[in-house]
Design a protein around this motif. Structure first.
Motif, short mmCIF file in Angstrom:
data_model
loop_
_atom_site.label_atom_id
_atom_site.label_comp_id
_atom_site.label_asym_id
_atom_site.label_seq_id
_atom_site.Cartn_x
_atom_site.Cartn_y
_atom_site.Cartn_z
N GLY A 57 0.80 -1.21 0.00
CA GLY A 57 0.00 0.00 0.00
C GLY A 57 0.83 1.26 0.00
N GLY A 58 0.29 2.28 0.67
CA GLY A 58 0.93 3.58 0.61
C GLY A 58 1.00 3.99 -0.85
N SER A 59 2.03 4.70 -1.22
CA SER A 59 2.23 5.01 -2.64
C SER A 59 3.64 5.55 -2.82
CB SER A 59 1.22 6.04 -3.14
OG SER A 59 1.49 7.31 -2.55
N GLU A 101 -1.43 3.25 -8.43
CA GLU A 101 -1.65 3.06 -7.01
C GLU A 101 -2.30 4.34 -6.49
OE1 GLU A 101 -1.28 0.55 -4.99
OE2 GLU A 101 -1.73 1.68 -3.16
N GLU A 102 -3.31 4.19 -5.61
CA GLU A 102 -3.93 5.41 -5.11
C GLU A 102 -3.05 6.04 -4.04
OE1 GLU A 102 -4.40 2.60 -3.93
OE2 GLU A 102 -5.18 2.63 -1.90
N ARG A 103 -3.21 7.32 -3.85
CA ARG A 103 -2.42 8.04 -2.84
C ARG A 103 -3.32 8.88 -1.96
NH1 ARG A 103 0.91 12.51 -6.53
NH2 ARG A 103 -0.66 12.77 -8.19
CA LIG Z 1 -2.21 3.46 -1.94
#
Ligand SMILES: [Ca+2]
Ligand SMILES: [Ca+2]
Lengths: 465, 148, 465
Positions: A57-59, A101-103
C-alpha cells in the motif's frame, strides 16, 4: 459553531479546548476556513500529500516532467507496469490505458482530472461524487435539493461538471458545521445503504438519523470506498448492494437486476464484463474487525496526542505507517510483530490473487481461440458468462486496497469462487456446453455485522458475560 | 397465599445470609480504599495482580475506576456490589472467568472521564449530538487497569 | 505482555498442593492409579466418554445392537452417510467402508479395534501409536529401547500388537511420573519435529530437552493429531514434515522425497492417491492463535475452577461446549457472539470445501471417462498427477477437524489450490497434454510460528509496547 462551544464548555467547566475565530455554515467549502477553528485537524489533514510506500500500500512518489496536458510533477507508480496481466484482464477498457496506485486525499481531484482514462474515454460528471467536495455544488445545482443537483451533475460531461468544484474531499463532506458531528453527504451512499437495509428487512432507512456514532465512523468512508456503476443513460451513480454487500451477492445482482448492464465488452472475448472498484467498505463489513465494532478511522485516523489534547489523526493513511497508534492500543504485540501479521495475511492473499488471475487469463485465451476456430455463439456466450463472473470476483479483491487484510478469509472465499468459475468456463467451452451453472454461495452475513452496541446489549442480556 | 410466603422467606434468607457473609467474608473491606482490601477474596486476586502490573497501579486504585464520584453514589455502588460479591462468593454462584456487569462497566467508563476529561475534551463532545452513542474508552483501552 | 502473564499466573495455579497416596513410576500405565494422587484430573479425564454434538464437531451417540464382531452399543455418526461424495473420493480404500465422526479419548482404543476398516483390510501394529497407551509397551518390546520397541510393534499384525496394550491414551503418555511435567513419548513426533526443525536449520532437535513449556502444551497433542503415512515395508510411522508443516509443503514432499509412495490406487481412475488425516497440529501452526502463543490445551483443556483451585480440564473436548472457560479468558465477547464467530468461519470453510470436492469429483469422472474411451496412458498419468494433488489438498481440510477454525485463511488457501489443480487436470485431459505444471506456492511460515516467548522477547527489545 455555537452548539459545539456550549458542549465543550459544559464538559470543560469553562475550559474550551479551542476558540472559534470564524463562523462556519453549510456553504463553507474551503477547508482553510474550517482550519481557523480547528488548526490541529487542518494541519493533519494537509499532510495527506505525503507519499510513502508499504509492501502493498501507501504510494510511491514518481517524478515526471509536467506537460501541457498533465501538469503533475509527481504521480504514483503504475499498477499496469507492476503486473501487465491487468492489461489483458481489462483489454478494451480505459483502465488498460492508465491505472495507478492510489495516494492521499489531497490528490484526489487532480488525479481524476489528469488520468489517461479521461483521454481515452469521455467520462460523465458522476465521477466527481467521490473526488471533490461536491456537497455544496450539488445543493446549488439542485437549488437546495441535494439529489436533484446530484442527478443534474451526473448527466454533465466531466469537463463541464468539474467547473463546479474547487477542493478535494473537505471538512464539510464529513462534518456538520454546527456540531462537527459526522454526517453523510453522498447520494450514492444514502441510497446504497438504504437498499442493503431494505434487503435486511429495514424499510426507509435514513442513515443520518438512524446510525450510531460508531457506525457513522465507517459510513463516512463508505461514501466513496465502495464498488459502484453508472446506471443507464442518465449515468446515475449506483452501489450494487440490493442483494447484499458480499462480492457473491453482487454477482447475483449483476446476473439478475442488472443483467443487461456491462461496463464494457472485452476486447479479446466480446464478453459483457464488469469493472470492480475499491470495495474497502464491503470487504471490511465481512471481516472480524467490523464484527468487533472496529471502524475505519480506528486504524486510518487513530487518535493522536497533540499537546494536551487527543485528536483524530486527519492525516488519513496506511496504518502500516502508524502501527503504534493504529493497532497497539488494542493489540499488545510489538510493531514488528503486528506488521508481520499483516504481511502474512497479505502475502497469502497475493498468492491466491495471482492464481486466480492466471486462471482467468487462461479462460480468456481459450475463448479467444474458440472464436478464431469459429465455435458456435451459444457455446461462446456460456463461456463469456463464466468470464463475467470469474473476472468480477478476482477484480473485486485486486481492486480492494488492503490486499485481503480487511477480511482475510472472505477475500480467499471470493478468489476461490473466481477460480471455480474460470474452471467451469474452460471445461464448458471444451465440451461445447451452452448451459450456465447457477451460482449462489451464501455463507457469511449479507449486510453489516451486528454493531458493537448490539453485541454489548446482547452481552448485557446474558448477564454481563 | 403460599405464593406470597415462599418468595418472602427466600428473600429473607438471602438477606440474612447476605448480611452474615458480608461481615464474615470481610465485605467490610468495601468501605476502605485499599486495593489489598479487594484482594481479600481470592477471586479478586487475579485482578489485583493484573492491576499491580498495569499502567495505573501508581495512579488509580480499584475504587477510582469501580465506583462513581461523590460519596453517596460511591457507597451506594459499594453496598450493592459488596452485598452481591459477598453473596456470590459464599454461594459460589458467579461466572468464571469473571465478567464486569453492564452497570459497573458504565461506572468505569465515567471514571476515565474523572481524570482524563481534559485530554479527551476534543474527542468526547462529538457524542453529544443526536442519538449517537457515547464514546467507549474501554473499547480501545481495555487493559489500562488490568494487564491481561 | 498479555500471554506471558496468563501463563505465569496459571503456572502458579498449576502447582496444586497434592499429597501422594501411592507411588507412581515410569511403568505405571493404569490411569486409575495416577488418579489416586490426582483425583480431580482423573475424574475430568474419565468424562471424555460424554458425547454431545456441535454444528461441525463433538459427536452424536448412535445406539447400535452389539454383535459378536463388534460389541459396541454406542458409536458416533457416520461421515460417509452425511456426505456420500466421500465414498467416491476414497473409492477402493478402507475409508470408503467406514469413517465416523471422532469422539472422546475414552473411545480411542475400541473405535480402532472395531472399525470396519479393520475388516476390509489388514492393518499393522503401527496403528496403535495413537490409539493406546503404548509408551510402556514400546519400552518393553524394545527391552528398554523406545524406538526399537516402536519398530518391532509397527511390523506386527494389528491383532497381535493390540495384545500388548490395555488403555487408551493415559497419564503416562503425556506426563513424567515424578514431576508431572509434560513430555513427548511418541517416536513419530520425536522424529517428525526433528525433521521440521532441521528444515528450519536447527540440527539434532531434541523436543524433550529443547522445547519451552508453552510449546510442550501443544506438542503433546501433536503426537497424534497430525498427518502421517506408513513408510515402506516396515510400515514405519512417518510424519511428512521434511519440507514444512503446510499442506502445500507436504505436496512438495509427496511429489519428491516420497514420490513413490501412494496410500492406494484410486478404484475409478487408477491414480496413486494419498489419504490426509487429522492435521490439527499442522493447520493450527499456520493460524493466528498459534502465532499468538495459544496452545491446544488453552482451548481444549482450559483451566477450570474446582473449589479454591484451578486445574486443567482433562475432559478434553470441543471448546464449543465450554466457551466460557475456553475463550472468554481472552475474548471479552458474549458466549453467543463467540460461537457465532466460529460458525461464520466454519460455514465459509464448509462452503469452500464443498466446491473443492465437487471440482475433484468432476476430475475423477473425467479421468474415468477418458479411460473408457481409451485415452493414451501419458495423458491419463498427467491427469492422475493432478488428481493426487487436488485430492490430498481438499482431503487435508476435510480430515482436519476444526472445519477451518484453527487457521481460517490458510484452510481457504489450501482449498483454492485444490480447485486449481482439479482445473488444470480437467483441461490437460481435454487438451491431451502430458506435461504436469510445477506446483510451488510458498507464502506463510514453513514451520512453527515464533513462540509467545520469542515474540515477547522481541517486543521487549523494542521497548515493551
Ligand atoms: Ca495506496
Ligand atoms: Ca468429533
Amino acid at each position: 459553531t455555537a452548539l459545539l462551544v456550549n458542549i465543550f464548555e459544559r464538559r470543560q467547566e469553562g475550559r474550551a479546548p479551542f476558540h472559534p475565530v470564524v463562523a462556519i455554515d453549510d456553504e463553507t467549502v474551503d477547508p482553510a476556513i474550517w482550519g481557523r477553528n480547528f488548526p490541529i485537524q487542518y494541519d493533519l489533514y494537509r499532510r495527506t500529500v505525503d507519499q510513502v510506500r508499504t509492501r502493498y500500500g501507501g504510494s510511491e512518489a514518481l517524478p515526471r516532467v509536467p506537460d501541457h496536458a498533465d501538469p503533475r510533477s509527481v504521480v504514483a507508480q503504475s499498477r499496469l507496469d507492476e503486473d501487465s496481466r491487468l492489461r489483458t484482464m481489462w483489454a478494451g477498457y480505459a483502465f488498460a490505458a492508465d491505472f495507478r496506485e492510489e495516494r492521499g486525499h489531497a490528490y484526489m481531484l487532480e488525479d481524476q482530472i489528469f488520468t489517461q482514462r479521461q483521454v481515452v474515454a469521455r467520462q460523465p460528471g458522476t465521477c466527481l461524487h467521490c473526488h471533490a467536495s461536491v456537497y455544496v455544488a450539488y445543493k446549488r445545482a439542485g437549488e437546495g435539493d441535494l439529489i436533484a443537483g446530484f442527478e443534474r451533475i451526473n448527466r454533465m460531461p466531466y469537463e463541464e461538471a468539474v467547473k463546479h468544484v474547487q477542493h478535494p474531499v473537505s471538512c464539510i463532506d464529513c462534518h456538520e458545521p454546527e456540531s462537527m458531528a459526522l454526517r453523510i453527504t453522498r447520494p450514492g451512499f444514502l441510497e446504497g445503504i438504504r437498499s442493503v437495509k431494505a434487503a435486511q428487512g429495514i424499510e426507509d432507512y435514513d442513515v443520518n438519523t438512524m446510525a450510531s456514532r460508531q457506525e457513522m465512523r465507517s459510513f463516512v468512508c463508505g461514501q466513496c470506498h465502495v464498488e459502484y456503476y453508472f446506471r443507464g443513460a442518465e449515468k446515475r451513480l449506483t452501489y450494487p448492494w440490493a442483494r447484499g454487500l458480499r462480492a457473491t451477492d453482487m454477482i447475483a445482482y449483476y446476473d439478475t437486476a442488472a443483467a443487461d448492464h456491462a461496463d464494457w465488452r472485452h476486447e479479446l472475448t466480446g464478453a459483457p464484463v464488469l469493472k470492480a472498484q475499491h470495495p474497502e467498505f464491503e470487504l471490511w463489513s465481512q471481516g472480524i474487525h467490523a464484527r468487533s465494532g472496529v471502524a475505519c478511522p480506528d486504524c486510518h485516523m487513530p487518535y493522536v496526542r497533540v499537546g494536551a489534547m487527543k485528536v483524530s489523526d486527519h492525516h488519513v493513511r496506511s496504518p502500516m505507517l502508524n502501527v503504534g497508534n493504529a493497532c497497539q492500543t488494542c493489540h499488545h504485540w510489538s510493531e514488528q510483530e503486528l506488521m508481520e501479521r499483516v504481511h502474512v495475511i497479505q502475502d497469502r492473499t497475493h498468492e491466491m490473487r495471482n492464481a486466480a488471475i492466471d486462471a482467468l487469463l487462461a479462460l480468456i485465451d481459450d475463448i479467444r481461440k474458440a472464436i478464431e476456430r469459429g465455435a458456435p455463439e451459444p457455446v461462446l456466450d456460456a463461456a463469456r458468462a463464466y468470464q463475467r463472473r470469474a473476472q468480477f470476483l478476482v477484480d473485486f479483491i485486486e481492486a480492494e486496497n488492503s490486499m485481503g487484510f480487511h477480511a482475510d478469509q472472505e477475500a480467499a472465499r471470493v478468489l476461490l469462487h473466481s477460480i471455480d468459475q474460470s474452471r467451469r468456463g474452460q471445461t464448458a467451452l471444451r465440451d461445447g456446453r451452452t448451459a450456465v451453472d447457477p451460482f449462489a454461495p451464501s455463507t457469511g452475513t449479507m449486510g453489516l455485522p451486528p454493531t458493537a452496541e448490539e453485541a454489548q446489549r446482547r452481552a448485557a442480556r446474558e448477564g454481563g458475560r | 397465599m403460599l405464593a406470597l410466603v415462599v418468595p418472602a422467606t427466600v428473600a429473607g434468607l438471602a438477606l440474612g445470609l447476605g448480611l452474615y457473609t458480608f461481615v464474615y467474608a470481610k465485605g467490610a473491606s468495601y468501605l476502605t480504599n485499599d486495593p489489598a482490601a479487594c484482594a481479600n477474596c481470592h477471586v479478586m486476586r487475579d485482578h489485583f495482580s493484573a492491576w499491580i502490573v498495569s499502567s495505573h497501579r501508581s495512579v488509580a486504585a480499584c475504587n477510582d475506576c469501580h465506583t462513581p464520584p461523590g460519596l453517596i453514589p460511591k457507597y451506594a455502588v459499594k453496598a450493592s456490589n459488596g452485598f452481591w460479591h459477598s453473596f456470590a462468593f459464599t454461594t459460589g454462584r458467579f461466572p468464571d472467568p469473571l465478567r464486569i456487569k453492564e452497570s459497573n462497566r458504565r461506572v468505569t467508563e465515567q471514571a476515565c472521564r474523572k481524570c482524563h476529561s481534559a485530554i479527551t475534551a476534543m474527542i468526547d463532545p462529538v457524542e453529544a449530538h443526536r442519538g449517537a452513542g457515547p464514546l467507549s474508552c474501554i473499547r480501545c483501552h481495555r487493559t489500562v487497569g488490568h494487564v491481561e
